[in-house]
Design a protein around this motif. Structure first.
Motif, PDB file in Angstrom:
ATOM      1  N   HIS A 230      -4.484   1.827  -4.530  1.00 11.97           N
ATOM      2  CA  HIS A 230      -4.590   1.622  -5.971  1.00 11.97           C
ATOM      3  C   HIS A 230      -5.605   2.584  -6.586  1.00 11.97           C
TER       4      HIS A 230
ATOM      5  N   PRO B  94      -9.498  -8.289  -5.550  1.00  9.69           N
ATOM      6  CA  PRO B  94      -8.939  -9.010  -4.403  1.00  9.69           C
ATOM      7  C   PRO B  94      -8.845 -10.508  -4.671  1.00  9.69           C
TER       8      PRO B  94
ATOM      9  N   VAL C  89      -5.263  -7.298  -5.692  1.00 12.24           N
ATOM     10  CA  VAL C  89      -5.174  -6.876  -4.295  1.00 12.24           C
ATOM     11  C   VAL C  89      -4.920  -8.114  -3.445  1.00 12.24           C
TER      12      VAL C  89
ATOM     13  N   VAL D  78     -10.364  -2.835  -8.918  1.00  4.17           N
ATOM     14  CA  VAL D  78      -9.512  -3.604  -8.017  1.00  4.17           C
ATOM     15  C   VAL D  78     -10.024  -5.036  -7.972  1.00  4.17           C
TER      16      VAL D  78
ATOM     17  N   TRP E 134       0.815  -1.223   0.000  1.00  2.83           N
ATOM     18  CA  TRP E 134       0.000   0.000   0.000  1.00  2.83           C
ATOM     19  C   TRP E 134       0.847   1.271   0.000  1.00  2.83           C
TER      20      TRP E 134
ATOM     21  N   ILE F 252     -13.279  -3.896   1.590  1.00  2.00           N
ATOM     22  CA  ILE F 252     -12.761  -3.040   0.524  1.00  2.00           C
ATOM     23  C   ILE F 252     -13.835  -2.088   0.020  1.00  2.00           C
TER      24      ILE F 252
ATOM     25  N   ILE G 140     -15.268  -3.681  -8.114  1.00  2.00           N
ATOM     26  CA  ILE G 140     -14.488  -4.779  -7.543  1.00  2.00           C
ATOM     27  C   ILE G 140     -14.734  -6.031  -8.373  1.00  2.00           C
TER      28      ILE G 140
ATOM     29  N   SER H 193     -14.033  -9.621  -7.949  1.00  2.00           N
ATOM     30  CA  SER H 193     -13.613 -10.520  -6.879  1.00  2.00           C
ATOM     31  C   SER H 193     -13.156 -11.862  -7.425  1.00  2.00           C
TER      32      SER H 193
ATOM     33  N   ALA I 160      -6.268  -1.641  -1.602  1.00  2.00           N
ATOM     34  CA  ALA I 160      -7.251  -1.262  -2.624  1.00  2.00           C
ATOM     35  C   ALA I 160      -7.390   0.255  -2.704  1.00  2.00           C
TER      36      ALA I 160
END
Length: 323
Positions: A154, A164, A119, A162, A93, A175, A189, A191, A151
């Motif tokens: 970014h 994860p 992430v 992002v 980060w 997040i 996101i 995922s 996250a």
């Protein structure tokens, strides 16, 4: 001999006829190209286990991103190799970490290219696990705050999305809350909702230098034997705010891709992982298969199973072949 009125071969006679009735389409616009970013300048370091793939420094990754965009591939996903590692993975980060720098550089040079970021902590921790440790156990809840920090860093650097990949319980919600609280409610996101504890990740772990220093990841990644569990995992991520659901790996889990496509209305992504890529490359190098045909057939099977998006190291090669 009597034949039925319908002869299937009539519509297979020419490429034009086959194209006219083709049920599944594969286009460069369906693809995402993974990129590994490392410290340094002028870096283009080949990855032995993944022929044709490289580690890039921030300056060289920009040219690679331009080539990706010129080929019609709409997105890249960035993985970072830090200058130093620690038990917390704090470089993940850092405002001027390699991924954060790469995001800014790519968005400045190729603003229309979608930049997605992985992430996770595994590339950044000295122990190689995807979360922080409590003795010899990955501490799920203590990891969530760190994933949210990654996250956010970014998004602040300009990431369009992002992704994860850690498989901690509750990470999508953590997040989403952090991004929303900081004014990044428009950052989606993707995922890694259904990520199996697969043997197909080996070449990636060489590329990203992220093999666990002890144990393995079976306590947080999914058991390859389970399918119904995939629905539970995807449902949880959707409820927590995921915008896209990913299955990883792809070809050994085509049934899971199909299952998610049938059960959810969210876009479904699939990661055609390093081991899948490396096997095709190795067999082709020995003259055992036609690399281009096997590549396209593999990607087409993932689309046919129901994936809207395919993350693949073949993205550039496929785009050239499809052109």
């Amino acid at each position: 001999m009597m034949f039925p009125d319908y002869r299937p071969r009539r519509l297979r006679r020419t490429e034009a006829l086959r194209g006219l009735v083709r049920e599944t389409r594969l286009h460069p616009g369906h693809l995402v190209y993974p990129l590994f970013v490392a410290p340094g300048k002028g870096l283009k370091a080949p990855i032995d286990a993944m022929p044709g793939c490289h580690r890039w420094s921030v300056d060289t990754v920009v040219d690679e991103a331009k080539e990706v965009a010129d080929l019609g591939v709409p997105a890249v996903i960035l993985f970072g190799l830090p200058e130093k590692k620690d038990p917390q993975g704090s470089e993940a980060w850092a405002k001027n970490g390699v991924v954060q720098k790469a995001i800014r550089a790519i968005k400045k040079a190729v603003p229309g290219l979608v930049v997605i970021t992985d992430v996770c902590l595994c590339e950044y921790t000295s122990h190689g696990h995807c979360g922080v440790l409590a003795k010899d156990r990955v501490d799920n809840d203590a990891t969530l705050e760190l994933l949210a920090k990654i996250a956010l860093s970014h998004a602040q650097a300009g990431a369009d999305m992002v992704a994860p990949s850690d498989m901690m319980d509750g990470r999508v919600g953590a997040i989403r809350s952090r991004l929303d609280d900081e004014g990044f409610d428009d950052v989606p996101i993707m995922s890694y909702a259904v990520k199996y504890a697969s043997a197909f990740y080996g070449p990636f772990r060489e590329a990203a230098d992220c093999a666990p220093q002890f144990g393995d990841r079976r306590s947080y990644q999914m058991d390859p034997a389970n399918a119904v569990e995939a629905l539970r995992e995807a449902s949880l991520d959707m409820e927590e705010g995921a915008d896209i659901l990913m299955v990883k790996p792809a070809m050994p889990y085509l049934d899971i891709i199909r299952l998610l496509r049938q059960e959810f209305t969210l876009p479904v992504a699939a990661y055609h992982v390093s081991g899948e890529y490396a096997m095709i490359k190795a067999a082709a190098a020995r003259g055992w298969i036609d690399e281009t045909r096997v590549m396209l057939e593999s990607l087409l099977s993932i689309r046919r199973a129901g994936a809207d998006i395919i993350l693949t190291y073949f993205a550039k090669d496929a785009a050239r072949a499809l052109a």
